[in-house]
Design a protein around this motif. Sequence first.
Motif, PDB file in Angstrom:
ATOM      1  N   THR A  41       0.824  -1.207   0.000  1.00  0.00           N
ATOM      2  CA  THR A  41       0.000   0.000   0.000  1.00  0.00           C
ATOM      3  C   THR A  41       0.861   1.261   0.000  1.00  0.00           C
ATOM      4  O   THR A  41       0.525   2.267  -0.649  1.00  0.00           O
ATOM      5  N   LEU A  42       1.964   1.216   0.729  1.00  0.00           N
ATOM      6  CA  LEU A  42       2.818   2.391   0.859  1.00  0.00           C
ATOM      7  C   LEU A  42       3.755   2.600  -0.324  1.00  0.00           C
ATOM      8  O   LEU A  42       4.230   3.717  -0.549  1.00  0.00           O
ATOM      9  N   LEU A  43       4.045   1.562  -1.074  1.00  0.00           N
ATOM     10  CA  LEU A  43       5.046   1.660  -2.143  1.00  0.00           C
ATOM     11  C   LEU A  43       4.768   2.770  -3.161  1.00  0.00           C
ATOM     12  O   LEU A  43       5.681   3.552  -3.482  1.00  0.00           O
ATOM     13  N   PRO A  44       3.538   2.891  -3.702  1.00  0.00           N
ATOM     14  CA  PRO A  44       3.303   3.980  -4.656  1.00  0.00           C
ATOM     15  C   PRO A  44       3.506   5.360  -4.038  1.00  0.00           C
ATOM     16  O   PRO A  44       4.027   6.273  -4.682  1.00  0.00           O
ATOM     17  N   VAL A  45       3.098   5.513  -2.772  1.00  0.00           N
ATOM     18  CA  VAL A  45       3.246   6.793  -2.089  1.00  0.00           C
ATOM     19  C   VAL A  45       4.725   7.122  -1.888  1.00  0.00           C
ATOM     20  O   VAL A  45       5.168   8.250  -2.124  1.00  0.00           O
ATOM     21  N   VAL A  46       5.490   6.135  -1.461  1.00  0.00           N
ATOM     22  CA  VAL A  46       6.917   6.346  -1.218  1.00  0.00           C
ATOM     23  C   VAL A  46       7.647   6.606  -2.542  1.00  0.00           C
ATOM     24  O   VAL A  46       8.561   7.438  -2.605  1.00  0.00           O
ATOM     25  N   GLY A  47       7.237   5.920  -3.597  1.00  0.00           N
ATOM     26  CA  GLY A  47       7.829   6.180  -4.912  1.00  0.00           C
ATOM     27  C   GLY A  47       7.579   7.600  -5.375  1.00  0.00           C
ATOM     28  O   GLY A  47       8.472   8.268  -5.930  1.00  0.00           O
ATOM     29  N   PHE A  48       6.373   8.089  -5.141  1.00  0.00           N
ATOM     30  CA  PHE A  48       6.030   9.466  -5.472  1.00  0.00           C
ATOM     31  C   PHE A  48       6.882  10.435  -4.658  1.00  0.00           C
ATOM     32  O   PHE A  48       7.393  11.446  -5.175  1.00  0.00           O
ATOM     33  N   LEU A  49       7.053  10.139  -3.369  1.00  0.00           N
ATOM     34  CA  LEU A  49       7.895  10.971  -2.509  1.00  0.00           C
ATOM     35  C   LEU A  49       9.309  11.057  -3.066  1.00  0.00           C
ATOM     36  O   LEU A  49       9.901  12.146  -3.120  1.00  0.00           O
ATOM     37  N   ALA A  50       9.869   9.931  -3.483  1.00  0.00           N
ATOM     38  CA  ALA A  50      11.226   9.918  -4.020  1.00  0.00           C
ATOM     39  C   ALA A  50      11.341  10.815  -5.255  1.00  0.00           C
ATOM     40  O   ALA A  50      12.325  11.557  -5.417  1.00  0.00           O
ATOM     41  N   LEU A  51      10.328  10.784  -6.115  1.00  0.00           N
ATOM     42  CA  LEU A  51      10.350  11.625  -7.315  1.00  0.00           C
ATOM     43  C   LEU A  51      10.283  13.105  -6.966  1.00  0.00           C
ATOM     44  O   LEU A  51      10.981  13.937  -7.570  1.00  0.00           O
TER      45      LEU A  51
END
Length: 418
Positions: free
Chosen positions: A58-68
């Motif tokens: 669940t968190l992976l897409p959010v964390v990926g967005f944060l990294a970008l």
Amino acid sequence: MSTVTTGIVPVILLLGVLAFAVARPRGLPEAAAAIPAAVLVVVLGAVSLSDAWEQVRTLLPVVGFLALILMLAQLCADDGLFSAAGSEVARLCGGDPHRLLGGVFVVASAVTAALSLDATVVLLTPVVFATAARAGARAGPHVYATAHLANSASLLLPVSNLTNLLAFSASGLSFTRFAALMALPWLAAIAVEYAVFRGFFRRDLARSTRSPEPEDRPRVPAFTLVVVGLTLAGFAVASLAGLEPAWAALAGVLVLACRGLRRGTTTPRKLVGSASPLFCLFVLALGVVVQAVVENGLETGLGRLLPEGDSLGALLAVAAVAALLANIINNLPAVLALLPLLAPGGAGPVLAALIGVNLGPNLTYAGSLATLLWRRVLHQHGEAARLGAFTRLGLATVPAALVASTVALWGMLRLLGT
């Protein structure tokens, strides 16, 4: 393990991880404590492997967005966007500390909203130090403004804060609807902060330390400004088209990264580092630890505290509980714990909790990881982070901003609906 032990161990581990994140002994990354803690709660049975994986997924897409977003902010800094903004503010203020404070509020609010609170804390705060020095003003009011606005001014867009990204995913709102509902609460929080800052720092703002220094004005990176503007527009378009906003962020990063690599202002290693991969791992591991805490008692306790509905009284109560929880266990664990309980009630309670976890951390150092990063920046510039002053300023701003923003949210919900 016994039921009591299963409930206590995750809490101890969560507090230990947060304490480690605050102290960072020997400069070790936050993930050095969070990953072993996440493994331990699974091994001890405090959370099942399937639930832990579901939390990570669940968190992976959010964390990926944060990294970008972090990469985009660093690329903007490499191209001189923050330095140019600081120079313009110093030029326009003309050595007047009150005008300089207003300029810092405008720039910090814009940077926080568009490029996330981490950009304000890590990249803009050093620029504010230099800007205050050039303008001959005392640094205190202006650098404290970056700390407060990194939290308070992060209400506007889903990309402004990791907590926003999580709330955005749980709210069911589009990007534009989220921004429309949070625009007035965002302005209310900033207005309260500015009014309090003018009074709280009246002595520091009464006079300049010396005459402003003349300087060569750095160029304004027009190309970078256009890319950032198009990226923000892309977030809205992607949301309307049913696509993840991460695609717009990726496009902005690719454009600026290719240009930076060609011009030699960045390198592949610097790009990867700017995404803070270890911090991203910390967020994923922390999510697993929080899931264990939620499943072993916190969910039940919070369920008794949180009211139902989206009346003004209910929204104020949710915001207050969220602010209190953020100062006890940090805003990121707080929002992870609250969202599963509030999401079934609709967007109103979710956004009220977001107001609490974003504004509440201005009360204590431990409420937000961004505030902890800000303290490090201050120490690097030889400025003492005074606990007493920070707390008094928080007591003067947080309750008033919390009420003003929540009332504004209630009004927007009645005006626009969800």
